[in-house]
Each structure stands twice: as C-alpha cells, then as structure tokens.
Design an enzyme around this catalytic site. Sequence first.
Site, PDB file in Angstrom:
ATOM      1  N   THR A 108      -8.271   6.291 -11.252  1.00 48.85           N
ATOM      2  CA  THR A 108      -9.208   5.333 -11.847  1.00 48.85           C
ATOM      3  C   THR A 108      -8.997   3.919 -11.304  1.00 48.85           C
ATOM      4  O   THR A 108      -9.854   3.057 -11.473  1.00 48.85           O
ATOM      5  CB  THR A 108      -9.015   5.276 -13.370  1.00 48.85           C
ATOM      6  OG1 THR A 108      -7.692   4.755 -13.630  1.00 48.85           O
ATOM      7  CG2 THR A 108      -9.150   6.654 -14.000  1.00 48.85           C
ATOM      8  N   ASP A 203       6.066   1.465  -1.816  1.00 53.74           N
ATOM      9  CA  ASP A 203       6.672   2.571  -1.068  1.00 53.74           C
ATOM     10  C   ASP A 203       7.430   2.058   0.155  1.00 53.74           C
ATOM     11  O   ASP A 203       8.516   2.561   0.469  1.00 53.74           O
ATOM     12  CB  ASP A 203       5.590   3.564  -0.635  1.00 53.74           C
ATOM     13  CG  ASP A 203       5.138   4.461  -1.776  1.00 53.74           C
ATOM     14  OD1 ASP A 203       5.859   4.535  -2.793  1.00 53.74           O
ATOM     15  OD2 ASP A 203       4.072   5.078  -1.646  1.00 53.74           O
TER      16      ASP A 203
HETATM   17  C1  PRP Z   1       0.349  -2.029  -6.177  1.00 56.56           C
HETATM   18  C2  PRP Z   1       0.630  -3.512  -5.946  1.00 56.56           C
HETATM   19  C3  PRP Z   1      -0.130  -4.163  -7.043  1.00 56.56           C
HETATM   20  C4  PRP Z   1      -1.320  -3.256  -7.217  1.00 56.56           C
HETATM   21  C5  PRP Z   1      -2.520  -3.889  -6.590  1.00 56.56           C
HETATM   22  O1  PRP Z   1       1.156  -1.532  -7.172  1.00 56.56           O
HETATM   23  O2  PRP Z   1       1.986  -3.835  -5.951  1.00 56.56           O
HETATM   24  O3  PRP Z   1       0.594  -4.285  -8.251  1.00 56.56           O
HETATM   25  O4  PRP Z   1      -1.011  -2.032  -6.539  1.00 56.56           O
HETATM   26  O5  PRP Z   1      -3.656  -3.154  -6.816  1.00 56.56           O
HETATM   27  P1  PRP Z   1      -4.850  -3.688  -7.738  1.00 56.56           P
HETATM   28  O6  PRP Z   1      -5.099  -5.111  -7.326  1.00 56.56           O
HETATM   29  O7  PRP Z   1      -5.975  -2.762  -7.365  1.00 56.56           O
HETATM   30  O8  PRP Z   1      -4.438  -3.553  -9.165  1.00 56.56           O
HETATM   31  P2  PRP Z   1       1.199   0.025  -7.534  1.00 56.56           P
HETATM   32  O9  PRP Z   1       0.215   0.345  -8.579  1.00 56.56           O
HETATM   33  O10 PRP Z   1       1.095   0.823  -6.272  1.00 56.56           O
HETATM   34  O11 PRP Z   1       2.624   0.190  -8.180  1.00 56.56           O
HETATM   35  P3  PRP Z   1       4.061   0.028  -7.505  1.00 56.56           P
HETATM   36  O12 PRP Z   1       4.235  -1.440  -7.157  1.00 56.56           O
HETATM   37  O13 PRP Z   1       4.993   0.470  -8.584  1.00 56.56           O
HETATM   38  O14 PRP Z   1       4.114   0.892  -6.292  1.00 56.56           O
END
Ligand code: PRP
Length: 209
Positions: A108, A203
């Site tokens: 989503t 990652d």
């Molecule tokens: C990534 C990144 C941001 C988010 C950005 O985190 O570090 O927090 O995605 O995406 P958005 O602007 O569409 O919300 P992720 O959800 O991959 O989590 P992680 O940092 O734990 O890998």
Amino acid sequence: MPADAIILKHPLIEHKLAILRNRETPNPLFRATLNELSYLVVYEITRDLALRPVEIHTPLAPCTVQQLAEQILLIPILRAGLGMVDGILHLLPTAKIGHIGVYRNEETLQPVEYYCKLPPGAEAMRVFLLDPMLATGGSLAYAITRLKEQGIRQISVVSILAAPEGIAALQAAHPDVTLYCAALDERLNEQGYILPGLGDCGDRLFGTL
Ligand code: PRP
Ligand code: URA
C-alpha cells in the site's frame, strides 16, 4: 518547487552522492558516505542557529564568546535515518536524540509506526527530522504529524534524495516545515522507489538485501 524545499549544491555533496548511487558501492563505504554527506548537509543548513554570549577566560584574559543557544534534537526515522546520525553528531555533539520507527507497507506504501521515543522537553527543542529518502512522502508526513501531536513545532526535515511527488505531498501536509536535501530526482517507479535514486537505503546500510 515550493519555496521551502531547499536543494543544497556543493561539489562534495555531488561527489558523495555519486558514491551512494553506485550499485557497486559496498555496505561499509555506503554507511561511511551517508554519514559524511549528512555532515555536509547539516553544516550548510545550520547557518541560522541562534547564538548567546557567554563569559569565559582564555589562558590570557577574560573574553565574551558566542555559543549555541538552542538545544538541538535529532530524530532519525528508523531504520535508514540512523545512517545519518553519527555524521551529524560530529558537528553537533551535544544534540539529543529521539527515535521514531516507521516503515512503508510494501503493497500500500502507507506508513506503519512501530516505535516512538522522545526525550523530555522535546517540544522546546529545535528538531532535525532525519530520513535519507523522501519517496511518496508518506513516512515523513506521518512522522511530522506525530511530532506535532507531542507539541513539537520547530521542525526541519533533513533528507538526501527527494522525488517531486514526495516534496509535493510533504508541502501539502505540512507547509510550515522546511525540507533540506542533497538532490531532487526525477520520479517514482511503480513500486514507489526513487529514480534514478540509490535503491533501498535501509537494505544498503544494514546489508539486508
Ligand atoms: C524507506 C525510507 C523512508 C521511506 C520513504 O524506509 O527510509 O523512511 O522508505 O518512503 P515514502 O516517502 O514513500 O514513505 P522503509 O519503509 O524502506 O523502511 P526501512 O528504513 O526500515 O528500510
Ligand atoms: N525507500 C528507499 O530506501 N528507497 C527509495 O527509493 C524509496 C523508498
């Protein structure tokens, strides 16, 4: 581009971004470079920090010096925001650190919170909210809403790569918050990743590919 989305231009920022973007960059170099880049970005954006006069003695004479007047609070969004903290602490070693854990649901793309710990008195501090990636803007917009619920008002977002879609979403949700970042990329792909981007920042930082 909205007036309060500021893209920082500096040859060292460009050079370090090139290292982050390169898929050949190994995890240790990626981690080190994200910290260095965060240091450079924060150096550029702290020119307006307030100072206050303090009386000290040098080895030779009394002297009035200027010291930082504001308590800075760094709030990394877990996980990837953690990769910015050490670099910024080299510049601002007395900063306090709060944490907010938010991840995107991969289908989503909606933000999901799993942790939030802020220091007492956070509402009186100047907050740098750290997340290297501004994609849809959902995670940062959510985190800002949570901080505002806690009474925090002085919030600047410190990011590295932003997509136009994310800047627009952040601006619509929180027009009072200034965003600083190192580059504005082209767009999002169908999975919500920034193009050309640098891939999945968490990652690459933590070796979980
Ligand atoms: C990534 C990144 C941001 C988010 C950005 O985190 O570090 O927090 O995605 O995406 P958005 O602007 O569409 O919300 P992720 O959800 O991959 O989590 P992680 O940092 O734990 O890998
Ligand atoms: N999160 C990332 O780590 N990278 C992107 O390109 C988008 C979201």
